[in-house]
Design a protein around this motif. Structure first.
Motif, short mmCIF file in Angstrom:
data_model
loop_
_atom_site.label_atom_id
_atom_site.label_comp_id
_atom_site.label_asym_id
_atom_site.label_seq_id
_atom_site.Cartn_x
_atom_site.Cartn_y
_atom_site.Cartn_z
N ILE A 232 0.84 -1.20 0.00
CA ILE A 232 0.00 0.00 0.00
C ILE A 232 0.87 1.25 0.00
CG2 ILE A 232 -1.61 1.36 1.40
CD1 ILE A 232 -2.90 -1.29 2.25
N ILE A 233 1.90 1.26 0.85
CA ILE A 233 2.76 2.44 0.96
C ILE A 233 3.46 2.74 -0.36
CG2 ILE A 233 4.92 3.27 2.00
CD1 ILE A 233 4.00 1.90 4.60
N THR A 234 3.91 1.70 -1.06
CA THR A 234 4.59 1.90 -2.34
C THR A 234 3.71 2.67 -3.32
OG1 THR A 234 5.91 -0.11 -2.07
CG2 THR A 234 5.65 0.73 -4.30
N GLU A 235 2.47 2.24 -3.48
CA GLU A 235 1.55 2.90 -4.41
C GLU A 235 1.18 4.30 -3.91
OE1 GLU A 235 -0.70 3.46 -7.79
OE2 GLU A 235 0.67 1.80 -7.31
N MET A 236 0.94 4.41 -2.63
CA MET A 236 0.55 5.68 -2.03
C MET A 236 1.64 6.73 -2.21
SD MET A 236 -0.76 5.80 1.86
CE MET A 236 0.89 5.59 2.54
N GLU A 237 2.88 6.32 -1.96
CA GLU A 237 4.01 7.25 -2.11
C GLU A 237 4.15 7.73 -3.54
OE1 GLU A 237 7.74 7.15 0.74
OE2 GLU A 237 7.54 5.28 -0.40
N ASP A 238 3.96 6.83 -4.50
CA ASP A 238 4.08 7.21 -5.91
C ASP A 238 3.09 8.31 -6.26
OD1 ASP A 238 6.09 5.41 -6.34
OD2 ASP A 238 4.83 3.88 -7.30
N VAL A 239 1.85 8.16 -5.81
CA VAL A 239 0.81 9.15 -6.11
C VAL A 239 1.12 10.47 -5.42
CG1 VAL A 239 -1.64 9.72 -5.91
CG2 VAL A 239 -0.95 7.38 -6.48
N GLY B 249 3.95 16.34 -5.60
CA GLY B 249 4.88 17.19 -4.88
C GLY B 249 4.95 16.97 -3.38
N TYR B 250 4.39 15.86 -2.89
CA TYR B 250 4.39 15.59 -1.45
C TYR B 250 5.39 14.49 -1.10
CZ TYR B 250 0.27 18.47 -0.59
OH TYR B 250 -0.59 19.53 -0.48
N ALA B 251 6.11 14.71 -0.02
CA ALA B 251 6.99 13.68 0.54
C ALA B 251 6.24 12.96 1.66
CB ALA B 251 8.26 14.31 1.07
N THR B 252 6.72 11.77 2.02
CA THR B 252 6.11 11.05 3.13
C THR B 252 7.14 10.80 4.22
OG1 THR B 252 6.56 8.96 1.98
CG2 THR B 252 4.35 9.87 1.76
N MET B 253 6.65 10.81 5.45
CA MET B 253 7.47 10.51 6.62
C MET B 253 6.83 9.30 7.30
SD MET B 253 8.64 13.17 9.61
CE MET B 253 9.22 14.33 8.38
N ILE B 254 7.47 8.13 7.22
CA ILE B 254 6.85 6.88 7.66
C ILE B 254 7.36 6.47 9.04
CG2 ILE B 254 6.55 4.44 7.10
CD1 ILE B 254 6.98 5.26 4.13
N CYS B 255 6.42 6.14 9.92
CA CYS B 255 6.74 5.70 11.28
C CYS B 255 6.17 4.31 11.52
CB CYS B 255 6.15 6.66 12.31
SG CYS B 255 6.74 8.37 12.18
N ASP B 256 7.01 3.40 12.00
CA ASP B 256 6.61 2.04 12.34
C ASP B 256 6.43 2.00 13.86
OD1 ASP B 256 6.55 -0.65 13.04
OD2 ASP B 256 8.15 -1.25 11.69
N CYS B 257 5.19 1.71 14.32
CA CYS B 257 4.94 1.75 15.76
C CYS B 257 5.01 0.38 16.44
CB CYS B 257 3.60 2.43 16.05
SG CYS B 257 2.16 1.45 15.59
N ARG B 258 5.42 -0.64 15.70
CA ARG B 258 5.63 -1.99 16.25
C ARG B 258 4.38 -2.53 16.94
NH1 ARG B 258 11.34 -1.62 16.70
NH2 ARG B 258 11.90 -0.19 15.01
N THR B 259 3.21 -2.17 16.44
CA THR B 259 1.92 -2.60 16.99
C THR B 259 1.82 -2.26 18.48
OG1 THR B 259 2.08 -4.46 15.42
CG2 THR B 259 0.23 -4.49 16.91
N ASP B 260 2.33 -1.09 18.83
CA ASP B 260 2.34 -0.63 20.22
C ASP B 260 1.59 0.70 20.29
OD1 ASP B 260 3.43 1.03 22.49
OD2 ASP B 260 4.48 -0.84 22.93
#
Length: 335
Positions: free
Chosen positions: A77-84, A89-100
């Motif tokens: 999902i992230i791969t496709e979302m980032e491409d769009v 002109g938008y960058a993404t900042m991704i955070c992994d919360c480790r299911t916490d």
């Protein structure tokens, strides 16, 4: 010497106000936009994003908070979302919360400090408390694969209830009536919907629903292993099991292998997601597939729309499909 806005004006013949409007995200005529962008490229003009962000209150950055970065469903999902988003002109900042839940709340607070324009979240906290301050600031939130009651925001998910019902109906069509399910945590929307689909199918077929055929995992491989082991132990006459997410599907296959029983001769299996894994299994697994590319594209589309109008909200429900393999055995008719 670095190019300036005056150099762009001289190159294009346009006024400083028009160029400033373009640089700050305003609307300009198409022919002027083309001139400005050509001049920026030729002059190697570097836009000061920090300064522009302070002026427009926009950082052109979207925060993304997910439970597990190594989750195949999330990464596709992230791969496709980032491409769009990148194409706009938008960058993404991704955070992994480790299911916490605590790490999730800290990630959202961090993104707020970074002044992101919007947040895309596959939430762990089912109350939505971690997003309330961000929503109160009037900024958009789009949820993936979840709905949170009383949180006014957009969400994109699949028709989980129908997906699960159709999987169980396939078992029933092949003569199975002792069917187990490895589902997710009881407080997660998707798990609730998939369990409802399971009970819908059994009830419609007149098959009694038994609690000992239901195992609540936590969307991890290990819970899939433990789930299938417990179901087999508690139900020696069980002939089929539905693992309702990708990680638990992997775990169920591992658990079945470690128990020394065979798919589909001893137990039939339907899994969830990841066609590559299904094809790698022997025999090939029958699985429910989700349209991850479409989910990613729709999440990005909705976010871009809400950045212009945060008053609207929609819950988008997409269809799944079953890709049949050879992991479901046709049972002999009962005499």
């Amino acid at each position: 010497m670095a190019a300036t806005i005056k150099d762009i004006a001289q190159k294009t013949g346009l006024g400083l106000a028009t160029i400033s409007s373009y640089l700050n995200g305003g609307n300009v005529r198409e022919k002027n936009r083309i001139k400005i962008e050509a001049a920026i490229e030729e002059l190697h003009y570097e836009i000061n994003e920090v300064a522009r962000g302070l002026k427009t209150n926009r950082t052109k950055t979207i925060g993304v908070v997910i439970p597990e970065l190594n989750n195949v469903f999330c990464s596709e999902i992230i791969t496709e979302m980032e491409d769009v988003l990148r194409s706009h002109g938008y960058a993404t900042m991704i955070c992994d919360c480790r299911t916490d839940k605590q790490l999730e709340a800290e990630a959202v607070a961090f993104l707020m400090q970074k002044r992101v324009d919007g947040i895309i979240n596959m939430p762990v906290d089912t109350t939505g408390a971690h997003l309330e301050a961000f929503r109160a600031a009037g900024k958009p939130v789009v949820l993936i694969d979840r709905k949170i009651k009383n949180l006014h925001c957009d969400s994109v998910f699949v028709d989980n209830r129908t997906a699960s019902r159709e999987a169980i109906e396939l078992f029933i069509k092949n003569g199975h009536d002792k069917i187990g399910i490895i589902t997710g945590p009881e407080d997660i929307f998707t798990a609730q919907e998939r369990l409802l689909g399971y009970t819908d199918a059994l009830s419609a077929a007149g098959i009694r629903i038994k609690d000992n055929l239901i195992y609540h995992g936590n969307y991890t491989i290990q819970s899939g292993v433990e789930g299938v082991e417990k179901l087999v132990k508690d139900n020696p006459d069980m002939t089929a099991v539905f693992a309702s997410n990708y990680e638990m599907t992997m775990g169920a296959v591992i658990g079945i292998n470690e128990l020394g029983i065979s798919i589909p001769d001893d137990i039939s299996v339907i899994g969830f997601d990841n066609l590559s894994f299904a094809r790698a299994c022997r025999p090939k697994l029958t699985i429910v597939t989700q349209p991850t590319e479409t989910i990613g594209a729709e999440v990005a589309r909705i976010m871009l729309e809400r950045l212009e109008n945060t008053e609207q909200h929609e819950n988008m429900k997409l269809k799944t499909k079953i890709v049949e393999g050879k992991s479901v055995k046709m049972m002999e008719p009962k005499r």
